[in-house]
Design a protein around this motif. Structure first.
Motif, PDB file in Angstrom:
ATOM      1  N   ARG A 149      28.216  13.874  33.701  1.00 12.63           N
ATOM      2  CA  ARG A 149      27.319  12.888  34.821  1.00 12.63           C
ATOM      3  C   ARG A 149      28.468  12.473  34.889  1.00 12.63           C
ATOM      4  O   ARG A 149      28.684  11.857  36.308  1.00 12.63           O
ATOM      5  CB  ARG A 149      25.847  12.818  34.370  1.00 12.63           C
ATOM      6  CG  ARG A 149      25.008  14.182  34.513  1.00 12.63           C
ATOM      7  CD  ARG A 149      23.980  13.932  34.699  1.00 12.63           C
ATOM      8  NE  ARG A 149      22.855  13.226  33.208  1.00 12.63           N
ATOM      9  CZ  ARG A 149      22.401  13.783  31.889  1.00 12.63           C
ATOM     10  NH1 ARG A 149      22.549  14.721  32.407  1.00 12.63           N
ATOM     11  NH2 ARG A 149      22.467  12.743  30.941  1.00 12.63           N
ATOM     12  N   LEU A 150      28.782  10.758  34.022  1.00 12.15           N
ATOM     13  CA  LEU A 150      29.189  10.098  34.201  1.00 12.15           C
ATOM     14  C   LEU A 150      30.697  10.190  34.828  1.00 12.15           C
ATOM     15  O   LEU A 150      30.984   9.474  35.728  1.00 12.15           O
ATOM     16  CB  LEU A 150      29.565   8.773  33.008  1.00 12.15           C
ATOM     17  CG  LEU A 150      30.319   7.672  33.008  1.00 12.15           C
ATOM     18  CD1 LEU A 150      29.199   6.674  33.369  1.00 12.15           C
ATOM     19  CD2 LEU A 150      30.144   7.154  31.755  1.00 12.15           C
ATOM     20  N   LEU A 182      37.971   6.395  52.791  1.00 18.81           N
ATOM     21  CA  LEU A 182      37.401   5.250  53.084  1.00 18.81           C
ATOM     22  C   LEU A 182      38.645   3.878  53.264  1.00 18.81           C
ATOM     23  O   LEU A 182      38.812   3.692  54.385  1.00 18.81           O
ATOM     24  CB  LEU A 182      35.966   4.278  51.673  1.00 18.81           C
ATOM     25  CG  LEU A 182      35.364   4.800  51.852  1.00 18.81           C
ATOM     26  CD1 LEU A 182      33.888   3.743  51.446  1.00 18.81           C
ATOM     27  CD2 LEU A 182      34.863   5.005  53.330  1.00 18.81           C
ATOM     28  N   TRP A 203      31.857   0.504  55.173  1.00 22.80           N
ATOM     29  CA  TRP A 203      32.904   0.279  56.009  1.00 22.80           C
ATOM     30  C   TRP A 203      32.986   0.203  57.124  1.00 22.80           C
ATOM     31  O   TRP A 203      34.086  -0.802  57.906  1.00 22.80           O
ATOM     32  CB  TRP A 203      33.449   1.868  55.561  1.00 22.80           C
ATOM     33  CG  TRP A 203      35.000   2.486  56.412  1.00 22.80           C
ATOM     34  CD1 TRP A 203      35.909   2.346  55.563  1.00 22.80           C
ATOM     35  CD2 TRP A 203      34.988   2.470  57.806  1.00 22.80           C
ATOM     36  NE1 TRP A 203      37.078   3.060  56.709  1.00 22.80           N
ATOM     37  CE2 TRP A 203      37.275   2.652  57.874  1.00 22.80           C
ATOM     38  CE3 TRP A 203      34.578   2.167  58.870  1.00 22.80           C
ATOM     39  CZ2 TRP A 203      37.334   3.359  59.079  1.00 22.80           C
ATOM     40  CZ3 TRP A 203      34.985   2.569  60.092  1.00 22.80           C
ATOM     41  CH2 TRP A 203      37.260   3.480  59.885  1.00 22.80           C
ATOM     42  N   PHE A 212      33.281  11.283  41.888  1.00 23.59           N
ATOM     43  CA  PHE A 212      34.001  11.237  43.237  1.00 23.59           C
ATOM     44  C   PHE A 212      32.780  10.402  43.869  1.00 23.59           C
ATOM     45  O   PHE A 212      33.896   9.789  44.860  1.00 23.59           O
ATOM     46  CB  PHE A 212      31.454  11.827  42.973  1.00 23.59           C
ATOM     47  CG  PHE A 212      31.360  12.080  44.090  1.00 23.59           C
ATOM     48  CD1 PHE A 212      31.870  13.238  45.902  1.00 23.59           C
ATOM     49  CD2 PHE A 212      30.755  11.013  44.909  1.00 23.59           C
ATOM     50  CE1 PHE A 212      31.391  12.725  46.670  1.00 23.59           C
ATOM     51  CE2 PHE A 212      30.103  11.108  46.581  1.00 23.59           C
ATOM     52  CZ  PHE A 212      29.851  12.389  47.278  1.00 23.59           C
ATOM     53  N   GLY A 213      33.115   9.415  43.037  1.00 19.89           N
ATOM     54  CA  GLY A 213      32.928   7.683  43.418  1.00 19.89           C
ATOM     55  C   GLY A 213      34.699   7.365  43.982  1.00 19.89           C
ATOM     56  O   GLY A 213      35.208   6.763  45.209  1.00 19.89           O
ATOM     57  N   LEU A 214      35.613   8.074  43.440  1.00 25.42           N
ATOM     58  CA  LEU A 214      37.368   7.242  43.354  1.00 25.42           C
ATOM     59  C   LEU A 214      37.385   8.239  44.333  1.00 25.42           C
ATOM     60  O   LEU A 214      38.361   7.589  45.530  1.00 25.42           O
ATOM     61  CB  LEU A 214      37.826   7.711  42.547  1.00 25.42           C
ATOM     62  CG  LEU A 214      37.837   6.588  41.435  1.00 25.42           C
ATOM     63  CD1 LEU A 214      38.186   6.654  39.559  1.00 25.42           C
ATOM     64  CD2 LEU A 214      38.314   5.465  41.718  1.00 25.42           C
ATOM     65  N   TRP A 248      31.255  -0.442  48.016  1.00 23.52           N
ATOM     66  CA  TRP A 248      31.384   0.825  47.389  1.00 23.52           C
ATOM     67  C   TRP A 248      30.962   0.561  45.814  1.00 23.52           C
ATOM     68  O   TRP A 248      30.619   1.728  44.944  1.00 23.52           O
ATOM     69  CB  TRP A 248      32.839   1.186  47.431  1.00 23.52           C
ATOM     70  CG  TRP A 248      33.158   2.163  46.445  1.00 23.52           C
ATOM     71  CD1 TRP A 248      32.960   4.161  46.998  1.00 23.52           C
ATOM     72  CD2 TRP A 248      34.038   2.615  45.782  1.00 23.52           C
ATOM     73  NE1 TRP A 248      33.786   4.169  45.624  1.00 23.52           N
ATOM     74  CE2 TRP A 248      34.395   3.638  44.696  1.00 23.52           C
ATOM     75  CE3 TRP A 248      34.652   1.136  44.530  1.00 23.52           C
ATOM     76  CZ2 TRP A 248      35.070   3.272  43.149  1.00 23.52           C
ATOM     77  CZ3 TRP A 248      34.934   1.542  43.849  1.00 23.52           C
ATOM     78  CH2 TRP A 248      35.555   2.806  43.005  1.00 23.52           C
ATOM     79  N   ILE A 253      26.722   7.108  47.357  1.00 23.12           N
ATOM     80  CA  ILE A 253      28.148   6.354  47.062  1.00 23.12           C
ATOM     81  C   ILE A 253      27.897   6.723  48.203  1.00 23.12           C
ATOM     82  O   ILE A 253      28.557   5.631  49.118  1.00 23.12           O
ATOM     83  CB  ILE A 253      28.625   7.620  45.986  1.00 23.12           C
ATOM     84  CG1 ILE A 253      28.589   7.204  45.088  1.00 23.12           C
ATOM     85  CG2 ILE A 253      30.302   6.983  46.313  1.00 23.12           C
ATOM     86  CD1 ILE A 253      29.398   7.826  43.833  1.00 23.12           C
ATOM     87  N   VAL A 311      35.349   8.948  47.093  1.00 21.19           N
ATOM     88  CA  VAL A 311      35.488   8.850  48.135  1.00 21.19           C
ATOM     89  C   VAL A 311      35.631   7.471  48.703  1.00 21.19           C
ATOM     90  O   VAL A 311      36.201   7.151  50.007  1.00 21.19           O
ATOM     91  CB  VAL A 311      33.530   8.322  48.566  1.00 21.19           C
ATOM     92  CG1 VAL A 311      32.935   7.232  49.382  1.00 21.19           C
ATOM     93  CG2 VAL A 311      33.099   9.580  47.790  1.00 21.19           C
ATOM     94  N   LEU A 312      36.116   6.651  47.849  1.00 23.56           N
ATOM     95  CA  LEU A 312      37.059   5.106  47.603  1.00 23.56           C
ATOM     96  C   LEU A 312      38.537   5.662  48.484  1.00 23.56           C
ATOM     97  O   LEU A 312      38.148   5.000  49.401  1.00 23.56           O
ATOM     98  CB  LEU A 312      36.995   4.793  46.449  1.00 23.56           C
ATOM     99  CG  LEU A 312      38.023   2.592  46.816  1.00 23.56           C
ATOM    100  CD1 LEU A 312      37.164   2.162  47.641  1.00 23.56           C
ATOM    101  CD2 LEU A 312      38.140   2.973  45.416  1.00 23.56           C
ATOM    102  N   VAL A 322      23.331   8.943  35.664  1.00 25.55           N
ATOM    103  CA  VAL A 322      24.197   9.143  34.003  1.00 25.55           C
ATOM    104  C   VAL A 322      22.861   9.215  33.383  1.00 25.55           C
ATOM    105  O   VAL A 322      22.198  10.165  32.423  1.00 25.55           O
ATOM    106  CB  VAL A 322      24.923   8.099  33.792  1.00 25.55           C
ATOM    107  CG1 VAL A 322      25.541   8.382  32.743  1.00 25.55           C
ATOM    108  CG2 VAL A 322      25.623   8.628  35.249  1.00 25.55           C
ATOM    109  N   ALA A 329      31.080  12.817  36.458  1.00 29.77           N
ATOM    110  CA  ALA A 329      31.260  13.184  38.242  1.00 29.77           C
ATOM    111  C   ALA A 329      30.957  12.297  38.802  1.00 29.77           C
ATOM    112  O   ALA A 329      30.907  12.089  39.988  1.00 29.77           O
ATOM    113  CB  ALA A 329      29.786  14.553  38.354  1.00 29.77           C
ATOM    114  N   VAL A 330      30.079  11.226  38.455  1.00 32.24           N
ATOM    115  CA  VAL A 330      29.662  10.049  39.056  1.00 32.24           C
ATOM    116  C   VAL A 330      31.399   9.192  39.438  1.00 32.24           C
ATOM    117  O   VAL A 330      31.516   9.269  40.433  1.00 32.24           O
ATOM    118  CB  VAL A 330      28.976   9.062  38.965  1.00 32.24           C
ATOM    119  CG1 VAL A 330      28.387   7.772  38.951  1.00 32.24           C
ATOM    120  CG2 VAL A 330      26.954   9.790  38.851  1.00 32.24           C
ATOM    121  N   VAL A 331      31.885   8.622  38.680  1.00 33.81           N
ATOM    122  CA  VAL A 331      32.628   7.973  38.465  1.00 33.81           C
ATOM    123  C   VAL A 331      34.091   8.551  39.078  1.00 33.81           C
ATOM    124  O   VAL A 331      34.367   8.407  40.367  1.00 33.81           O
ATOM    125  CB  VAL A 331      33.721   7.513  36.882  1.00 33.81           C
ATOM    126  CG1 VAL A 331      34.351   6.892  37.655  1.00 33.81           C
ATOM    127  CG2 VAL A 331      32.925   6.634  36.417  1.00 33.81           C
TER     128      VAL A 331
END
Lengths: 86, 257
Positions: free
Chosen positions: B88-89, B103, A25, B95-97, A41, A17, B99-100, A53, B91-93
């Motif tokens: 896990r889902l 940014l 970016w 963490f992604g948010l 992203w 990610i 990071v967004l 997952v 955590a991924v989602v």
């Protein structure tokens, strides 16, 4: 998924990610358009979801080894134990 | 024999269930003040007999208890430490948010000071024609049209979603030393074609009348100024305005027309 697999999975999505986000970016910064950042992203998150997952076989290479159970009276405990946990 | 009290019945069933599941003999703690049915004295004595286990069973109890504890320990580890697919889902989602968010904040930070070097060019903003000045229920209202030539392109960058451009008329009256009235506005979006970011219009009729709070508009000098709000994707909304030295003014007639 075992503990090693869990660690691997977490590291994977962490770097995927961040990598996709930062590439997007920089690209978006050059073209002055934030939609590139968002698309890049999104791709990163999608790849992470697909990779990290589900319980892929690569995450199950280090199964947890439990200690043998303490034999019960007349040594029956071990038999029962192995039957149950298989 | 009298009917068994349900509480005892339940406990007896539990013991049976535990034995049949292979968990082993349950560990009894002698209960004080156990409340059965007050009349069931025979049941009490039977219960007392049942409590005193045979010698052999008693001897094997510690190991059974140990095994039971180990089993519980294993279940605990399985339930608490391994992550499920949903964990896990999640955590991924999220963490992604996160990071967004980072940014977006970086993008906002990268454009601090943009307005210092990039100002929209306002070539012309002036009255074209004063159409009417009338008294409406005790207040003065003027309707007019204006010319507007402005290049808003420099205001846009990658963190701008849209720009809200508006024409402000300002004047002084005896009652209010500072009147500011929006006559016209337009939203220019970042996704609009480049031609939309250059406003080149003649004889634009006002959207909102130049209305005074009282009836003091006649004979006043009205200044027209272009202002705009930067609406960013992330970060704070900030304003911009035409330099005061480049604005134009006109005088409202002394009589209604």
């Amino acid at each position: 998924m075992d503990y090693e697999g869990q660690k691997l999975s977490e590291n994977l999505f962490f770097y995927i990610i961040i990598l996709f986000g930062s590439i997007g970016w920089v690209y978006g910064c050059f073209l002055q358009d934030f939609t590139y950042v968002f698309y890049s992203w999104s791709v990163g998150v999608f790849i992470s979801v697909v990779l990290c997952v589900p319980d892929w076989p690569i995450f199950n290479k280090h199964p947890v080894k439990w200690l043998d159970s303490v034999p019960g009276r007349e040594g029956k405990g071990v038999e029962r134990e192995s039957k149950k946990s298989k | 024999m009298e009917p068994k009290p349900t509480k005892d019945n339940f406990e007896a069933r539990q013991i049976l269930a535990q034995i049949s599941l292979g968990i082993g003999m349950p560990h009894f703690q002698p209960k004080t003040g156990f409340s059965g049915s007050p009349t069931s004295s025979t049941w009490h004595s039977e219960r007392a007999k049942a409590r005193s286990w045979p010698k052999a069973t008693n001897a094997s109890r510690p190991s059974e208890i140990k095994r039971h504890k180990e089993r519980k320990e294993k279940t605990r580890y399985k339930n608490n430490n391994m992550h499920t697919v949903w964990v896990r889902l999640n955590a991924v989602v999220f963490f992604g948010l996160t990071v967004l968010l980072c940014l977006s904040v970086l993008a906002a930070l990268s454009k601090i000071g943009h307005t210092r070097y990039h100002q929209p060019k306002i070539h012309k903003l002036a009255l074209n024609q004063l159409r009417s000045i009338k008294n409406h229920g005790g207040v003065d209202r003027a309707l007019l049209s204006f010319d507007l030539h402005a290049d808003m392109t420099p205001a846009f960058h990658w963190n701008i979603k849209q720009i809200f451009v508006y024409v402000v008329a300002s004047y002084k009256t005896d009652t209010n030393p500072n009147n500011k009235i929006v006559l016209w506005d337009r939203i220019i979006e970042a996704t609009d074609p480049p031609s939309a970011k250059i406003i080149q219009e003649e004889n634009v009729f006002v959207k909102y009348g130049l209305m005074d709070q009282g009836a003091e508009l006649r004979g006043r000098e009205v200044q027209l100024q272009l202002m705009w709000d930067h609406m960013p994707l992330t970060g704070v909304l900030y304003m911009g305005e035409q330099e005061k030295s480049t604005t134009s003014s006109f005088t409202v007639p002394h009589e209604y027309l």
